[in-house]
Design a protein around this motif. Sequence first.
Motif, short mmCIF file in Angstrom:
data_model
loop_
_atom_site.label_atom_id
_atom_site.label_comp_id
_atom_site.label_asym_id
_atom_site.label_seq_id
_atom_site.Cartn_x
_atom_site.Cartn_y
_atom_site.Cartn_z
N GLN A 81 0.84 -1.20 0.00
CA GLN A 81 0.00 0.00 0.00
C GLN A 81 0.87 1.24 0.00
O GLN A 81 1.99 1.22 0.52
CB GLN A 81 -0.89 0.04 1.25
N LEU A 82 0.35 2.32 -0.55
CA LEU A 82 1.04 3.61 -0.56
C LEU A 82 0.12 4.64 0.07
O LEU A 82 -1.00 4.85 -0.41
CB LEU A 82 1.40 4.04 -1.98
N ALA A 83 0.59 5.27 1.13
CA ALA A 83 -0.15 6.36 1.76
C ALA A 83 0.45 7.68 1.27
O ALA A 83 1.67 7.81 1.19
CB ALA A 83 -0.05 6.26 3.28
N GLU A 84 -0.42 8.62 0.94
CA GLU A 84 0.02 9.95 0.48
C GLU A 84 -0.68 11.00 1.33
O GLU A 84 -1.86 10.88 1.63
CB GLU A 84 -0.37 10.19 -0.97
N TRP A 85 0.05 12.06 1.70
CA TRP A 85 -0.53 13.17 2.41
C TRP A 85 0.35 14.39 2.23
O TRP A 85 1.45 14.30 1.68
CB TRP A 85 -0.73 12.85 3.89
N GLU A 86 -0.16 15.53 2.66
CA GLU A 86 0.61 16.75 2.56
C GLU A 86 0.84 17.31 3.96
O GLU A 86 -0.07 17.36 4.78
CB GLU A 86 -0.14 17.78 1.72
N ALA A 87 2.09 17.70 4.23
CA ALA A 87 2.46 18.28 5.52
C ALA A 87 3.44 19.41 5.26
O ALA A 87 4.42 19.23 4.55
CB ALA A 87 3.08 17.22 6.44
N ASP A 88 3.18 20.55 5.85
CA ASP A 88 4.04 21.72 5.69
C ASP A 88 4.28 22.07 4.22
O ASP A 88 5.39 22.42 3.82
CB ASP A 88 5.38 21.52 6.40
N GLY A 89 3.25 21.92 3.41
CA GLY A 89 3.35 22.26 1.99
C GLY A 89 4.09 21.25 1.14
O GLY A 89 4.30 21.48 -0.05
N GLU A 90 4.50 20.12 1.72
CA GLU A 90 5.22 19.08 0.97
C GLU A 90 4.39 17.81 0.91
O GLU A 90 3.74 17.44 1.88
CB GLU A 90 6.56 18.75 1.64
N ARG A 91 4.45 17.16 -0.25
CA ARG A 91 3.79 15.86 -0.38
C ARG A 91 4.66 14.80 0.28
O ARG A 91 5.86 14.77 0.09
CB ARG A 91 3.58 15.51 -1.84
N ARG A 92 4.02 13.96 1.06
CA ARG A 92 4.72 12.88 1.77
C ARG A 92 4.15 11.54 1.30
O ARG A 92 2.99 11.44 0.92
CB ARG A 92 4.53 13.00 3.28
N PHE A 93 5.00 10.53 1.36
CA PHE A 93 4.60 9.19 0.95
C PHE A 93 5.12 8.18 1.96
O PHE A 93 6.18 8.38 2.56
CB PHE A 93 5.21 8.84 -0.43
N ARG A 94 4.37 7.10 2.12
CA ARG A 94 4.80 6.01 3.00
C ARG A 94 4.36 4.70 2.37
O ARG A 94 3.17 4.49 2.12
CB ARG A 94 4.17 6.17 4.40
N LEU A 95 5.32 3.85 2.08
CA LEU A 95 5.05 2.53 1.52
C LEU A 95 5.03 1.53 2.66
O LEU A 95 5.94 1.52 3.49
CB LEU A 95 6.16 2.19 0.51
N PHE A 96 4.01 0.68 2.72
CA PHE A 96 3.89 -0.28 3.81
C PHE A 96 3.12 -1.50 3.31
O PHE A 96 2.60 -1.51 2.20
CB PHE A 96 3.19 0.35 5.02
N ILE A 97 3.08 -2.52 4.15
CA ILE A 97 2.31 -3.72 3.84
C ILE A 97 1.10 -3.76 4.76
O ILE A 97 1.24 -3.69 5.98
CB ILE A 97 3.15 -4.99 4.01
N ARG A 98 -0.10 -3.85 4.16
CA ARG A 98 -1.32 -4.05 4.93
C ARG A 98 -1.49 -5.55 5.08
O ARG A 98 -1.76 -6.26 4.12
CB ARG A 98 -2.52 -3.43 4.25
N VAL A 99 -1.27 -6.04 6.29
CA VAL A 99 -1.24 -7.48 6.57
C VAL A 99 -2.67 -8.01 6.66
O VAL A 99 -3.51 -7.44 7.36
CB VAL A 99 -0.47 -7.75 7.88
N THR A 100 -2.93 -9.11 5.96
CA THR A 100 -4.22 -9.78 6.03
C THR A 100 -4.15 -11.08 6.83
O THR A 100 -5.16 -11.55 7.33
CB THR A 100 -4.76 -10.10 4.62
N ASP A 101 -2.94 -11.64 6.96
CA ASP A 101 -2.77 -12.87 7.74
C ASP A 101 -1.33 -12.92 8.24
O ASP A 101 -0.43 -12.42 7.58
CB ASP A 101 -3.05 -14.10 6.88
N TRP A 102 -1.15 -13.51 9.42
CA TRP A 102 0.20 -13.66 9.97
C TRP A 102 0.25 -14.94 10.79
O TRP A 102 -0.78 -15.43 11.26
CB TRP A 102 0.62 -12.45 10.80
N GLN A 103 1.48 -15.47 10.95
CA GLN A 103 1.70 -16.69 11.72
C GLN A 103 3.04 -16.62 12.41
O GLN A 103 3.99 -16.02 11.89
CB GLN A 103 1.70 -17.92 10.81
N PHE A 104 3.12 -17.27 13.58
CA PHE A 104 4.40 -17.44 14.26
C PHE A 104 5.26 -18.40 13.45
O PHE A 104 4.74 -19.31 12.81
CB PHE A 104 4.22 -18.06 15.65
#
Length: 118
Positions: A81-104
Amino acid sequence: MFQRNRIELTGNIAKLAKTHQAGEATVTRARLIHNESIQREGRDTLELLTAVEIEIWGRRGKAFEKHVTTKSPVYIEGQLQLAEWEADGERRFRLFIRVTDWQFLTPKAATANQANAA
């Protein structure tokens, strides 16, 4: 056109999971470190570390926060997933994984011993 967004990763938790309220839902965030060794021909082994931010929504995230500690080896499935937002007049981006399942990746007894040692 065929579209698919699926990621499977194994690694160790490097940043403790924290759960936050997001409207009426909850989201748990943590950091996973994936280690990979590459044998270079005629040379030493190259160790590659990749840090990935992860998000787990709802009850699965709360369970993750409760049971997983740093250095816990886990398997995750999810979507990039890619999150986009604006802060202090600058575009910001954050790449992350939206987890649907996990295991030990360790037996329950080993996980409990690891939590007691931490």
